[in-house]
Design a protein around this motif. Structure first.
Motif: not given
Length: 420
Positions: A227, A309, A312-313, A315-320, A325, A327
């Motif tokens: 990460c 899952e 991943v969700a 990490v995507e929420r934290t990035a938003a 960014e 990865k």
């Protein structure tokens, strides 16, 4: 299947615990460290000495020796029907740089003690019995780990393994040739009817529960990730908090979620962050990049995929939410490995017959039995180790527990091999 146990002689059959312990202590002298551990890295001169010692013991016990092209060694005691595939037990004798006396070594020498006990009592088995030790299980000198058994089952090619190099640039192929253990048999051409692996637990569960034998129904699967959180370096003094793009603070939001995900899926959920790199890693600079590892484990594909899952969700929420960014790359995946019910059943039967306290223990560590299970019915037997410590020079186990595990191995192998 259990009719063979009606005879009083077999019901009372036990290994020689002192002989097993003495063999472990003698092997541990090869590569012995000042702190009481062992450093015997794969395919070194010390590994050759260890291999020579064990092979010599096998020959003295009347066993024939086969070595395959990746250096896996199979020591065979013939049965009365050698058309049957052998019942095999084994592990490895290479160690970590700061390893102990028992990790791997116990599984090999427990198999040798089974053969010695059968010889002492003049007991013949229908199927042959073999003791195997696999090349470079630890992966501490060459990558990948579990190399010998991995090549054996076709997880990766012989050429790939031969090309692996250590930090000094020496290759597996060259070192196998140098120490004299580059055999001729094609890996995987060696038949296996069933495979047992006896091992110290390498964790604290058995000791904590005060149980002698761990019956291992499965090995956990694992997902490994890298990460990377990207922010912006800035001076720690002049930059106001609300204007920072602090990669460390965002990483610090993700790391507790790794643990939280594991805790949501007990009892076998595991979540670990074991490695972190901070850039530029300066006391008065806001971190511009943080890279860290994530290790998720569980006992079924379904649970492990659910954990994946959720990771991943999050990490995507934290990035938003943060605008940074992030990865998340999955760099390795090993599926959970359920062991064969017949082999697990033989271990249960033996443990009950011998009267040892027992519990099921799902292995959180990788073992050669994972790869053996791709080709033959397989299973494992665990015994406690002190404080659950392994991969450490202070690794320790009680002689009576090692003897008990070897007795279970003896009776389980006889159930599978049959007695004449």
């Amino acid at each position: 299947m259990n009719d063979i146990w009606k005879g009083e002689a077999l019901a009372d059959l036990r290994v020689d615990g002192k002989r097993l312990w003495d063999a472990l202590m003698e092997l541990a002298q090869i590569g012995a460290t000042e702190k009481g551990g062992v450093k015997r890295l794969a395919l070194t001169d010390l590994d050759r000495q260890g291999r020579d010692l064990v092979v010599g013991w096998g020959k003295a016990a009347g066993m024939s020796i086969t070595i395959d092209q990746i250096g896996n060694v199979f020591m065979r005691r013939d049965g009365t029907d050698n058309t049957l595939p052998p019942v095999v037990t084994g592990s490895h004798i290479d160690t970590q740089p700061t390893g102990g006396k028992f990790d791997g070594n116990y599984g090999v020498l427990a198999g040798l003690e089974v053969v010695r006990t059968l010889n002492d009592r003049g007991i013949r088995t229908r199927a042959p019995i073999e003791v195997a030790f696999w090349t470079n299980e630890e992966g501490s000198r060459f990558v990948p780990v579990m190399m010998g058994s991995g090549v054996f089952c076709g997880a990766f090619t012989l050429e790939h393994a031969y090309a692996a190099r250590d930090t000094e640039g020496k290759s597996v192929g060259e070192e196998l040739e140098r120490i004299g253990y580059k055999g001729t048999q094609v890996p995987g051409d060696h038949p296996i009817g069933a495979y047992f692996e006896t091992h110290i637990e390498q964790g604290p569960v058995l000791e904590d529960a005060d149980k002698v034998i761990g019956v291992v129904p499965a090995v956990m699967g694992l997902s490994w990730y890298d990460c990377t959180v990207g922010g912006m370096e800035a001076h720690a003094g002049p930059t106001p908090m609300h204007l920072r793009r602090d990669a460390m603070q965002v990483a610090a939001r993700i790391i507790p979620e790794v643990v939280a995900i594991a805790n949501r899926y007990p009892p076998y959920g595991r979540g670990t962050v074991g490695m972190m790199q901070v850039f530029p890693n300066s006391r008065n600079v806001i971190p511009g990049q943080v890279k860290f590892s994530i290790d998720l484990r569980n006992v079924s594909d379904e649970l492990l995929n659910t954990m994946h899952e959720e990771m991943v969700a999050f990490v995507e929420r934290t990035a938003a939410e943060t605008g940074l960014e992030i990865k998340l790359e999955r760099v390795s995946y090993y599926p959970p490995c359920p062991f064969h019910p017949d082999v697990v059943g033989a271990v249960r039967n033996a443990t009950a017959r011998l009267g040892y306290s027992t519990m099921d223990v799902v292995s959180g560590a990788g073992h050669d039995a994972i790869y053996a299970a791709r080709l033959a019915p397989s299973g494992m037997i665990f015994v406690p180790c002190k404080d659950g410590i392994s991969h450490n020079e202070i690794e320790d186990a009680k002689p009576e527990h090692l003897e008990a595990g070897c007795n279970v191995l003896l009776h389980a192998m006889l159930e599978r091999a049959g007695v004449v």
